[in-house]
Design a protein around this motif. Structure first.
Motif, mmCIF file in Angstrom:
data_model
loop_
_atom_site.group_PDB
_atom_site.id
_atom_site.type_symbol
_atom_site.label_atom_id
_atom_site.label_comp_id
_atom_site.label_asym_id
_atom_site.label_seq_id
_atom_site.Cartn_x
_atom_site.Cartn_y
_atom_site.Cartn_z
ATOM 1 N N PHE A 95 -3.242 0.409 -3.894
ATOM 2 C CA PHE A 95 -3.226 -0.927 -3.313
ATOM 3 C C PHE A 95 -2.639 -1.814 -4.401
ATOM 4 C CE2 PHE A 95 -6.326 1.535 -1.111
ATOM 5 C CZ PHE A 95 -6.225 1.139 0.206
ATOM 6 N N ILE A 96 -1.470 -2.394 -4.122
ATOM 7 C CA ILE A 96 -0.646 -2.962 -5.181
ATOM 8 C C ILE A 96 -0.469 -4.470 -5.033
ATOM 9 C CG2 ILE A 96 1.619 -2.831 -6.306
ATOM 10 C CD1 ILE A 96 1.699 0.081 -4.941
ATOM 11 N N ILE B 177 0.885 -1.167 0.000
ATOM 12 C CA ILE B 177 0.000 0.000 0.000
ATOM 13 C C ILE B 177 0.916 1.208 0.000
ATOM 14 C CG2 ILE B 177 -1.843 1.234 1.187
ATOM 15 C CD1 ILE B 177 -2.563 -1.507 2.500
ATOM 16 N N ALA B 178 0.705 2.096 -0.978
ATOM 17 C CA ALA B 178 1.611 3.230 -1.148
ATOM 18 C C ALA B 178 0.816 4.511 -1.403
ATOM 19 C CB ALA B 178 2.566 2.959 -2.312
ATOM 20 N N ARG B 179 1.437 5.648 -1.064
ATOM 21 C CA ARG B 179 0.797 6.964 -1.225
ATOM 22 C C ARG B 179 1.719 7.892 -2.003
ATOM 23 N NH1 ARG B 179 -2.654 10.286 1.081
ATOM 24 N NH2 ARG B 179 -3.331 8.828 2.670
ATOM 25 N N ARG B 180 1.098 8.676 -2.892
ATOM 26 C CA ARG B 180 1.802 9.760 -3.584
ATOM 27 C C ARG B 180 0.762 10.752 -4.092
ATOM 28 N NH1 ARG B 180 5.119 8.735 -9.030
ATOM 29 N NH2 ARG B 180 3.024 8.883 -9.867
ATOM 30 N N GLY C 269 -10.388 13.454 0.662
ATOM 31 C CA GLY C 269 -9.961 13.974 -0.637
ATOM 32 C C GLY C 269 -9.033 13.057 -1.418
ATOM 33 N N ASP C 270 -8.549 11.991 -0.798
ATOM 34 C CA ASP C 270 -7.667 11.055 -1.502
ATOM 35 C C ASP C 270 -8.444 10.235 -2.523
ATOM 36 O OD1 ASP C 270 -5.380 11.743 -0.098
ATOM 37 O OD2 ASP C 270 -5.424 10.003 1.230
ATOM 38 N N ASP C 271 -7.743 9.833 -3.558
ATOM 39 C CA ASP C 271 -8.253 8.850 -4.508
ATOM 40 C C ASP C 271 -7.541 7.537 -4.229
ATOM 41 O OD1 ASP C 271 -10.003 10.505 -6.010
ATOM 42 O OD2 ASP C 271 -8.298 11.332 -7.104
ATOM 43 N N MET C 272 -8.202 6.444 -4.593
ATOM 44 C CA MET C 272 -7.557 5.145 -4.443
ATOM 45 C C MET C 272 -7.602 4.418 -5.774
ATOM 46 S SD MET C 272 -10.296 2.891 -2.254
ATOM 47 C CE MET C 272 -9.795 1.252 -2.709
ATOM 48 N N ARG C 273 -6.655 3.508 -5.939
ATOM 49 C CA ARG C 273 -6.637 2.708 -7.158
ATOM 50 C C ARG C 273 -5.936 1.384 -6.882
ATOM 51 N NH1 ARG C 273 -2.090 6.312 -10.297
ATOM 52 N NH2 ARG C 273 -0.325 4.988 -9.763
ATOM 53 N N ILE C 274 -6.087 0.465 -7.831
ATOM 54 C CA ILE C 274 -5.434 -0.833 -7.765
ATOM 55 C C ILE C 274 -4.349 -0.846 -8.831
ATOM 56 C CG2 ILE C 274 -5.723 -3.338 -7.923
ATOM 57 C CD1 ILE C 274 -7.375 -1.984 -5.649
ATOM 58 N N ASP C 275 -3.122 -1.120 -8.417
ATOM 59 C CA ASP C 275 -1.977 -1.210 -9.322
ATOM 60 C C ASP C 275 -1.405 -2.618 -9.263
ATOM 61 O OD1 ASP C 275 -2.350 1.520 -9.614
ATOM 62 O OD2 ASP C 275 -0.358 2.082 -8.908
ATOM 63 N N GLU D 37 -0.504 0.855 -13.711
ATOM 64 C CA GLU D 37 -1.329 1.711 -12.857
ATOM 65 C C GLU D 37 -2.817 1.568 -13.157
ATOM 66 O OE1 GLU D 37 0.200 5.639 -13.490
ATOM 67 O OE2 GLU D 37 2.139 5.148 -12.621
ATOM 68 N N ASN D 38 -3.606 1.647 -12.098
ATOM 69 C CA ASN D 38 -5.058 1.711 -12.190
ATOM 70 C C ASN D 38 -5.635 0.588 -13.057
ATOM 71 O OD1 ASN D 38 -7.372 2.988 -11.255
ATOM 72 N ND2 ASN D 38 -7.523 4.281 -13.051
ATOM 73 N N VAL D 39 -5.312 -0.644 -12.700
ATOM 74 C CA VAL D 39 -5.685 -1.798 -13.537
ATOM 75 C C VAL D 39 -7.097 -2.323 -13.285
ATOM 76 C CG1 VAL D 39 -3.306 -2.555 -13.841
ATOM 77 C CG2 VAL D 39 -4.638 -3.454 -11.943
ATOM 78 N N TRP D 40 -7.702 -1.929 -12.176
ATOM 79 C CA TRP D 40 -9.027 -2.438 -11.842
ATOM 80 C C TRP D 40 -10.040 -1.324 -11.984
ATOM 81 C CZ3 TRP D 40 -11.490 -6.821 -11.444
ATOM 82 C CH2 TRP D 40 -12.712 -6.878 -10.794
ATOM 83 N N LEU D 41 -10.964 -1.500 -12.887
ATOM 84 C CA LEU D 41 -11.994 -0.489 -13.088
ATOM 85 C C LEU D 41 -13.356 -1.017 -12.689
ATOM 86 C CD1 LEU D 41 -10.723 0.772 -16.550
ATOM 87 C CD2 LEU D 41 -10.233 1.714 -14.290
#
Length: 117
Positions: A53-54, A44-47, A92-98, A112-116
């Protein structure tokens, strides 16, 4: 070492390599190997207001990486991420699956962002 133990050790090394590459790209690693009833998240990483979530996949043969992650695996990671979001996301954060694909003698590939779903 037994085959399962060897695979586990390789997986941990792959996760360490993936985390290093992410740090070099400006990500901060928030957690590793987080298990939930829905599944496990490897990193799990932040930027910049994004929490990723990787899923990290290692294969001895880089050609096999294309088949390393399927929709069912991504659905489990996404379900785990949903159950963990409250711990890691700030307002305000966005989340994604990488996905990070790791093979010997190759730079890890960050998808990046592989799960839609």
């Amino acid at each position: 070492m037994k085959p399962r133990q060897l695979a586990e050790a390789e997986g941990r090394r792959a996760e360490d390599r993936a985390a290093l590459v992410l740090r070099l790209k400006g990500w901060r690693i928030l957690d590793k190997r987080v298990r939930t009833p829905a599944g496990e998240v490897d990193l799990i990483a932040r930027r910049s207001g994004i929490v990723a979530f990787i899923e990290v996949k290692w294969r001895a043969d880089a050609r096999a990486l294309g088949d390393a992650v399927d929709e069912a695996r991504l659905a489990r990671v996404a379900a785990a991420a949903e159950s963990l979001a409250h711990r890691y996301l700030k307002p305000g954060d966005d989340m994604r699956i990488d996905v990070m694909l790791v093979a010997p003698k190759r730079w890890p590939r960050h998808m990046e962002n592989v799960w839609l779903g």
